[in-house]
Design an enzyme around this catalytic site. Structure first.
Site, mmCIF file in Angstrom:
data_model
loop_
_atom_site.group_PDB
_atom_site.id
_atom_site.type_symbol
_atom_site.label_atom_id
_atom_site.label_comp_id
_atom_site.label_asym_id
_atom_site.label_seq_id
_atom_site.Cartn_x
_atom_site.Cartn_y
_atom_site.Cartn_z
ATOM 1 C CG ASP A 1 -8.724 -5.022 2.200
ATOM 2 O OD1 ASP A 1 -9.345 -4.116 1.623
ATOM 3 O OD2 ASP A 1 -7.490 -5.075 2.233
ATOM 4 C CG HIS B 1 -2.056 -0.981 1.115
ATOM 5 N ND1 HIS B 1 -2.970 -0.978 0.083
ATOM 6 C CD2 HIS B 1 -2.411 -2.009 1.926
ATOM 7 C CE1 HIS B 1 -3.836 -1.963 0.253
ATOM 8 N NE2 HIS B 1 -3.516 -2.607 1.360
#
Length: 253
Positions: free
Chosen positions: A173, A44
């Site tokens: 997530d 990320h």
């Protein structure tokens, strides 16, 4: 450093954090905080392969084991992280047993895997290849991240894959994938996490989870988790700056 994997698979309580700031100074600051390990977030954060090696060097100075969360399932990314000298890899979005098996193959040398042999930093740029080959399979941590509805549905098969050391829950997530975002989905998310941690324990795997705050650690320890990634350097920086700014303004009346 060499005992990191044994601590992981031995279910010692370990607290680490994500390293997302692409600079060795940030690594040194985090490494000096008392954390058991760090995990460079290649997935990320805006971090190059060259910078990953520099960050790993900084962690090595302080003798803090450091893993890399790779961008995906590609064996090339896994090998790049390990050749750079990482003590382990965290593979995101593992949703099937086949993906879990691929992660193991990419992380282990034959006969337990298919990792390629190269003269990278981990092997002393070619000077210590035999020594590194002899020890790598026993020292490298292979952690897979379960964070999808498909992964939850396949959790028994995933955790049964030989060679997986840590089954790591990504609550953010996962909550999106199973439609359990926010307070209304809290119970559903909690049950999903319990299912994943329970399956990991049943198959002898170490269970881990990302925690945004230290208050969540005890909750998951109680049901079998022992491997924790607590927030990140950017989160700590932001929280510390915000809290001190608020306190300073309060002093102004």
């Amino acid at each position: 450093m060499s005992e990191f994997r044994q601590k992981c698979i031995g279910k010692a309580n370990l607290i680490g954090s994500f390293a997302a700031i692409p600079h060795p100074v940030a690594i040194e600051v985090m490494a000096s905080s008392g954390l058991d390990f760090l995990c460079i977030d290649w997935e990320h954060a805006q971090i190059s392969r060259e910078t990953i090696e520099t960050m790993l060097r900084a962690a090595d100075v302080h003798r803090v084991p450091t893993m890399v969360r790779v961008p995906g399932h590609a064996p090339e990314a896994i090998q790049a992280a390990l050749d750079s000298g990482a003590q382990g890899v965290l593979i995101p979005r593992v949703s099937t047993a086949a993906q879990a098996a691929m992660a193991v193959k990419a992380s282990r040398y034959p006969p337990h895997g298919e990792r390629g042999v190269g003269p990278g930093r981990a092997a002393g740029y070619g000077y210590r290849i035999p020594e590194y080959l002899a020890a790598a399979n026993e020292r490298i941590v292979v952690a897979i991240q379960v964070e999808t509805a498909e992964g939850l549905a396949n959790i028994e098969a995933i955790t049964a894959v030989d060679g997986i050391d840590v089954v790591f829950v990504g609550p953010g997530d996962l909550s999106v994938s199973i439609d359990a975002v926010g307070p209304a989905g809290a119970d559903k998310l909690s049950q999903a996490i319990r299912t994943i941690i329970g399956a990991a324990a049943a198959h002898g795997r170490t269970a881990g989870i990302f925690c945004t705050s230290p208050q969540n650690v005890g909750r998951w320890t109680a049901i079998g988790a022992s491997f924790f990634v607590l927030a990140s350097d950017t989160m700590f920086l932001g929280a510390g700056a915000a809290a001190n700014c608020t306190a300073a303004r309060a002093e102004l009346g």
